[in-house]
Write a protein that holds these residues in place. Structure first.
Motif, mmCIF file in Angstrom:
data_model
loop_
_atom_site.group_PDB
_atom_site.id
_atom_site.type_symbol
_atom_site.label_atom_id
_atom_site.label_comp_id
_atom_site.label_asym_id
_atom_site.label_seq_id
_atom_site.Cartn_x
_atom_site.Cartn_y
_atom_site.Cartn_z
ATOM 1 N N LYS A 263 0.821 -1.215 0.000
ATOM 2 C CA LYS A 263 0.000 0.000 0.000
ATOM 3 C C LYS A 263 0.856 1.266 0.000
ATOM 4 O O LYS A 263 0.336 2.375 0.023
ATOM 5 C CB LYS A 263 -0.919 0.010 1.218
ATOM 6 C CG LYS A 263 -1.986 -1.077 1.211
ATOM 7 C CD LYS A 263 -2.819 -1.023 2.477
ATOM 8 C CE LYS A 263 -3.891 -2.103 2.493
ATOM 9 N NZ LYS A 263 -4.691 -2.060 3.732
ATOM 10 N N GLY A 264 2.157 1.097 0.039
ATOM 11 C CA GLY A 264 3.048 2.255 0.030
ATOM 12 C C GLY A 264 3.413 2.772 1.396
ATOM 13 O O GLY A 264 4.122 3.781 1.518
ATOM 14 N N GLN A 265 2.965 2.095 2.478
ATOM 15 C CA GLN A 265 3.269 2.537 3.839
ATOM 16 C C GLN A 265 4.575 1.877 4.310
ATOM 17 O O GLN A 265 4.583 1.002 5.173
ATOM 18 C CB GLN A 265 2.107 2.208 4.770
ATOM 19 C CG GLN A 265 0.790 2.838 4.350
ATOM 20 C CD GLN A 265 -0.365 2.456 5.265
ATOM 21 O OE1 GLN A 265 -0.175 2.226 6.463
ATOM 22 N NE2 GLN A 265 -1.565 2.399 4.715
ATOM 23 N N LYS A 266 5.679 2.323 3.706
ATOM 24 C CA LYS A 266 6.970 1.666 3.923
ATOM 25 C C LYS A 266 7.470 1.797 5.358
ATOM 26 O O LYS A 266 8.030 0.846 5.924
ATOM 27 C CB LYS A 266 7.999 2.239 2.965
ATOM 28 C CG LYS A 266 7.702 1.948 1.504
ATOM 29 C CD LYS A 266 8.807 2.478 0.606
ATOM 30 C CE LYS A 266 8.515 2.154 -0.862
ATOM 31 N NZ LYS A 266 9.589 2.665 -1.761
ATOM 32 N N GLU A 267 7.271 2.934 5.984
ATOM 33 C CA GLU A 267 7.762 3.130 7.352
ATOM 34 C C GLU A 267 7.032 2.225 8.337
ATOM 35 O O GLU A 267 7.659 1.569 9.195
ATOM 36 C CB GLU A 267 7.585 4.595 7.759
ATOM 37 C CG GLU A 267 8.200 4.925 9.118
ATOM 38 C CD GLU A 267 8.108 6.405 9.445
ATOM 39 O OE1 GLU A 267 8.286 6.738 10.629
ATOM 40 O OE2 GLU A 267 7.870 7.213 8.527
ATOM 41 N N ALA A 268 5.736 2.138 8.215
ATOM 42 C CA ALA A 268 4.955 1.262 9.094
ATOM 43 C C ALA A 268 5.302 -0.204 8.839
ATOM 44 O O ALA A 268 5.389 -1.021 9.772
ATOM 45 C CB ALA A 268 3.466 1.492 8.874
ATOM 46 N N ALA A 269 5.516 -0.546 7.570
ATOM 47 C CA ALA A 269 5.877 -1.920 7.209
ATOM 48 C C ALA A 269 7.229 -2.297 7.812
ATOM 49 O O ALA A 269 7.410 -3.418 8.307
ATOM 50 C CB ALA A 269 5.902 -2.060 5.692
ATOM 51 N N GLN A 270 8.165 -1.337 7.776
ATOM 52 C CA GLN A 270 9.498 -1.605 8.321
ATOM 53 C C GLN A 270 9.445 -1.842 9.821
ATOM 54 O O GLN A 270 10.155 -2.724 10.356
ATOM 55 C CB GLN A 270 10.437 -0.428 7.993
ATOM 56 C CG GLN A 270 11.873 -0.616 8.461
ATOM 57 C CD GLN A 270 12.560 -1.792 7.776
ATOM 58 O OE1 GLN A 270 12.136 -2.239 6.709
ATOM 59 N NE2 GLN A 270 13.595 -2.301 8.398
ATOM 60 N N LYS A 271 8.631 -1.103 10.527
ATOM 61 C CA LYS A 271 8.494 -1.283 11.966
ATOM 62 C C LYS A 271 7.952 -2.669 12.305
ATOM 63 O O LYS A 271 8.410 -3.330 13.238
ATOM 64 C CB LYS A 271 7.581 -0.208 12.543
ATOM 65 C CG LYS A 271 8.212 1.190 12.592
ATOM 66 C CD LYS A 271 7.273 2.192 13.236
ATOM 67 C CE LYS A 271 7.913 3.579 13.312
ATOM 68 N NZ LYS A 271 7.020 4.571 13.937
ATOM 69 N N LEU A 272 6.932 -3.105 11.535
ATOM 70 C CA LEU A 272 6.387 -4.450 11.777
ATOM 71 C C LEU A 272 7.423 -5.529 11.473
ATOM 72 O O LEU A 272 7.517 -6.540 12.181
ATOM 73 C CB LEU A 272 5.142 -4.658 10.922
ATOM 74 C CG LEU A 272 3.861 -3.969 11.396
ATOM 75 C CD1 LEU A 272 2.727 -4.212 10.413
ATOM 76 C CD2 LEU A 272 3.459 -4.457 12.785
ATOM 77 N N LYS A 273 8.198 -5.312 10.423
ATOM 78 C CA LYS A 273 9.228 -6.287 10.061
ATOM 79 C C LYS A 273 10.273 -6.390 11.156
ATOM 80 O O LYS A 273 10.719 -7.493 11.520
ATOM 81 C CB LYS A 273 9.875 -5.890 8.741
ATOM 82 C CG LYS A 273 10.897 -6.908 8.237
ATOM 83 C CD LYS A 273 11.453 -6.497 6.883
ATOM 84 C CE LYS A 273 12.480 -7.522 6.389
ATOM 85 N NZ LYS A 273 13.049 -7.128 5.077
ATOM 86 N N GLN A 274 10.686 -5.253 11.702
ATOM 87 C CA GLN A 274 11.662 -5.258 12.788
ATOM 88 C C GLN A 274 11.102 -5.941 14.027
ATOM 89 O O GLN A 274 11.822 -6.650 14.741
ATOM 90 C CB GLN A 274 12.077 -3.826 13.113
ATOM 91 C CG GLN A 274 12.921 -3.167 12.023
ATOM 92 C CD GLN A 274 13.206 -1.703 12.309
ATOM 93 O OE1 GLN A 274 12.587 -1.096 13.198
ATOM 94 N NE2 GLN A 274 14.130 -1.120 11.570
ATOM 95 N N GLN A 275 9.815 -5.733 14.284
ATOM 96 C CA GLN A 275 9.161 -6.394 15.407
ATOM 97 C C GLN A 275 9.141 -7.910 15.206
ATOM 98 O O GLN A 275 9.384 -8.680 16.140
ATOM 99 C CB GLN A 275 7.744 -5.860 15.569
ATOM 100 C CG GLN A 275 7.000 -6.403 16.792
ATOM 101 C CD GLN A 275 5.595 -5.821 16.910
ATOM 102 O OE1 GLN A 275 5.257 -4.831 16.241
ATOM 103 N NE2 GLN A 275 4.776 -6.440 17.756
ATOM 104 N N ALA A 276 8.864 -8.326 13.974
ATOM 105 C CA ALA A 276 8.819 -9.758 13.669
ATOM 106 C C ALA A 276 10.192 -10.399 13.798
ATOM 107 O O ALA A 276 10.322 -11.546 14.245
ATOM 108 C CB ALA A 276 8.273 -9.968 12.266
ATOM 109 N N GLN A 277 11.237 -9.663 13.419
ATOM 110 C CA GLN A 277 12.588 -10.218 13.427
ATOM 111 C C GLN A 277 13.124 -10.451 14.831
ATOM 112 O O GLN A 277 14.153 -11.094 14.997
ATOM 113 C CB GLN A 277 13.521 -9.294 12.639
ATOM 114 C CG GLN A 277 13.279 -9.352 11.136
ATOM 115 C CD GLN A 277 14.094 -8.331 10.365
ATOM 116 O OE1 GLN A 277 14.541 -7.325 10.931
ATOM 117 N NE2 GLN A 277 14.293 -8.584 9.076
#
Length: 307
Positions: A263-277
């Motif tokens: 959806k283009g929400q790269k900053e929010a996506a990155q935060k979730l990815k870091q949380q998952a990692q």
């Protein structure tokens, strides 16, 4: 007369191929083995410490070896009882130590070289104590590199290991590979030689002699049965499943991050990815996946479950 390396090389090959040892007693007549044994033990701290006789490494000559070999040929070699002394441990307690006579040390080292050359090839890769090229460092390295996802560690320590091993079991373990009654009888005589304390002879009804060069290899030969049981029966029966299932929370976070990125929400996506990692990608508590790992250093045993 074979040189030491040729003979030990042949023994290693037989051990590797699982072939029995026959007529091994006659190898104790080989003077080259005693020369090699002398080279190994004369530098030891106790080489100049007498046992129940005044004999020490000083004055060793070819005649010393001939005397031992002659007694062996006539099947009249007599192990002397070890002189019992005590050394102080860090916890303040005292550990008994046996001081064999010099001739007994030489013969024991010859027998140790023979047994070690043959049996070391039969030992488990997870056995690290009292083996050339192995030790605490290799045991720790194995645990560090292979024990991943540890849920439980069970530690075992055989109390008074050298002093409690059953003589009949030791001889039985040797007899599975050595088809030579004279050699087995010589080992039995060593086990039964006893020790002298305050000039009083004490019988040894169990255990390997404290301070004997042969004790570590004899204990490894017997305890290798434990290794084979754990690796051949316990581990296959305990292990379960091919692969852990996915961690649902990890999968959910990564999926949400993917949708946000689309959806283009790269900053929010990155935060979730870091949380998952920060989470394991697989479920560490998956009840359908179990692994048992095993490591032994001398009489210290470690079991891992869940890894």
């Amino acid at each position: 007369m074979q040189n030491t390396e040729e003979l030990l090389g042949l023994l290693r090959d037989r051990g590797k191929r699982g072939l029995p040892l026959k007529r091994v007693y006659r190898q104790l007549y080989n003077t080259n083995l005693y020369l090699s044994a002398y080279g190994r033990v004369y530098r030891n701290a106790g080489a100049l410490t007498p046992g129940v006789t005044d004999e020490t490494a000083d004055g060793t000559s070819l005649e010393t070896f001939d005397t031992i070999i002659t007694a062996l040929r006539q099947e009249q070699y007599q192990w002397q009882p070890a002189r019992r002394t005590y050394i102080l441990k860090k916890n303040g307690k005292k550990r008994p130590l046996g001081l064999p006579t010099w001739s007994d040390k030489l013969l024991a080292e010859v027998m140790r070289m023979i047994l070690n050359a043959y049996f070391d090839e039969t030992f488990s890769d997870h056995s690290h104590g009292f083996r050339e090229g192995r030790g605490c460092h290799t045991a720790l390295r194995e645990i560090y590199h292979t024990w991943k996802g540890c849920a439980w560690i069970i530690e075992g320590d055989i109390a008074d290991c050298f002093g409690s091993l059953n003589h009949d079991l030791i001889i039985s373990a040797l007899a599975e590979h050595i088809q030579d009654g004279r050699f087995l009888n010589l080992v039995k005589k060593l086990l039964d030689a006893g020790y002298m304390e305050d000039w009083k002879l004490n019988k040894t009804l169990s255990g390997t002699p404290q301070g004997s060069i042969l004790s570590p290899i004899l204990s490894n030969i017997l305890l290798s049965k434990l290794d084979r049981f754990v690796e051949g029966e316990l581990i296959p029966r305990y292990n379960k499943g091919e692969k852990r299932r996915e961690n649902r929370e990890y999968k959910s976070l990564m999926h949400r991050a993917y949708r946000l990125r689309k959806k283009g929400q790269k900053e929010a996506a990155q935060k979730l990815k870091q949380q998952a990692q920060k989470l394991p990608s697989q479920d560490p508590q998956d009840p359908d996946y179990r692994r048992l790992r095993y490591c032994r250093y001398a009489d210290d045993v470690r079991h891992l479950t869940g890894g």
